[in-house]
Design an enzyme around this catalytic site. Structure first.
Site, PDB file in Angstrom:
ATOM      1  N   THR A 207       0.821  -1.206   0.000  1.00 54.19           N
ATOM      2  CA  THR A 207       0.000   0.000   0.000  1.00 54.19           C
ATOM      3  C   THR A 207       0.853   1.254   0.000  1.00 54.19           C
ATOM      4  OG1 THR A 207      -0.120   0.007   2.420  1.00 54.19           O
ATOM      5  CG2 THR A 207      -1.908  -1.102   1.237  1.00 54.19           C
ATOM      6  N   GLU A 256      -4.566   4.050   3.488  1.00 51.07           N
ATOM      7  CA  GLU A 256      -3.631   3.237   2.717  1.00 51.07           C
ATOM      8  C   GLU A 256      -4.283   2.834   1.399  1.00 51.07           C
ATOM      9  OE1 GLU A 256      -1.606   0.166   5.257  1.00 51.07           O
ATOM     10  OE2 GLU A 256      -3.242   0.669   6.626  1.00 51.07           O
TER      11      GLU A 256
END
Length: 319
Positions: A207, A256
């Site tokens: 992420t 994220e």
């Protein structure tokens, strides 16, 4: 577009102008209705279209102990205002001292002496001057005194008046669909991509993590479909996680973005760390929950990615 930070930045010979006043947090569809009328009238009158806005937000000055999340940061607000076709934005440094100006003083100093307005475009609910003592009727009376017209704009919206307050409420509930409908675009956050705990990478879902000081309201915890826009303007489809990682007993809230089908860093040079990037929220997929075991979490993340892919293919087709 001219961008003036403070009254003293306005050229002394500027004008004539058609002016509007507002905080314009979000620059949503209601704001753009006012700004569209403003730019049209300015063109008809061969005058400059000017928006007066304030930084910081007046609520943050008058109620510093009460947290007011802003829909967008200052830079995004100015960029969004520029997209409406304005000739200039005057960003007034809002202080307690400035707030003490009476309605008459505000109009005389800002609208008349600084901007030489020939017309003012405002909503019928406009308030200005010390203690918000000035209203629409006050503006009309002052316009008669100083020689400018006042054009009132009715509330716009569907089931409810489009407003920044409604957008904040929707995002707090995770209802990005409603927020995006009022905004006329996906809600976005902007900030630096920083290193996280690398748990996503370990699970096979790397992420890009937004820094905690990113601008824009963080929507309610959950998983969203959206876009990650890098510094080069590339838009990457993403499954976005908002929350504190309950499966791993996380503490601080994080945003994220897992780029779907992202290039291999070793091949595609996909290093986003340190970049100022934008995360756009298109749809909420599910709330944030804790899973019992890594296998269950990975299974759910695979489902999230597939669902996000479908949502974003539809979003791309409708763009």
């Amino acid at each position: 577009m001219h961008y003036w930070k403070g009254l003293e930045s306005v050229p002394p010979d500027f004008g004539p102008s058609v002016v509007t006043i507002g905080n314009f947090d979000g620059v949503h569809r209601g704001h753009r209705e006012v700004l569209s009328t403003l730019t049209r009238l300015a063109a008809e009158r061969h005058a400059a279209a000017v928006a007066i806005s304030f930084d910081p937000h007046p609520a943050q000055v008058h109620r510093p102990d009460s947290y007011l999340p802003l829909i967008m940061g200052l830079a995004d607000r100015v960029d969004s205002l520029a997209e409406t076709g304005l000739d200039a934005v005057l960003m007034v440094n809002y202080t307690l001292a400035f707030s003490q100006a009476t309605p008459d003083e505000f109009v005389q100093d800002v609208i008349v002496d600084r901007l030489h307005a020939c017309a003012v475009v405002v909503g019928h609910d406009v308030r200005f001057g010390r203690g918000n003592a000035g209203d629409f009727d006050t503006m009309v009376e002052l316009g008669k005194i100083h020689g400018f017209d006042v054009i009132g704009i009715d509330d716009v919206g569907e089931s409810r008046r489009w407003s920044s307050t409604w957008i904040r409420e929707a995002l707090t509930d995770g209802d990005v669909a409603t927020a995006n409908e009022i905004l006329g675009r996906p809600h976005r956050m902007r900030g630096e991509i920083v290193h996280g705990a690398a748990r996503g990478r370990e699970l096979g879902f790397p992420t890009a993590n937004l820094a905690t000081d990113a601008s824009g309201i963080i929507p309610a915890d959950g998983v969203y479909a959206g876009w990650l826009v890098d510094e080069a303007g590339m838009r990457w489809p993403a499954a976005i996680s908002v929350g504190s990682n309950p499966t791993f007993e996380g503490v601080s809230r994080q945003v994220e973005a897992h780029v779907i089908d992202r290039p291999d860093e070793e091949v595609g040079d996909f290093d986003l760390y340190g970049q100022q990037s934008v995360v756009e929220f298109v749809a909420r997929l599910r709330p944030m929950v804790a899973y019992h075991g890594i296998e269950a979490l990975i299974e759910q993340m695979n489902e999230d990615v597939e669902l996000a892919r479908g949502v974003l293919e539809h979003d791309r087709a409708g763009a």
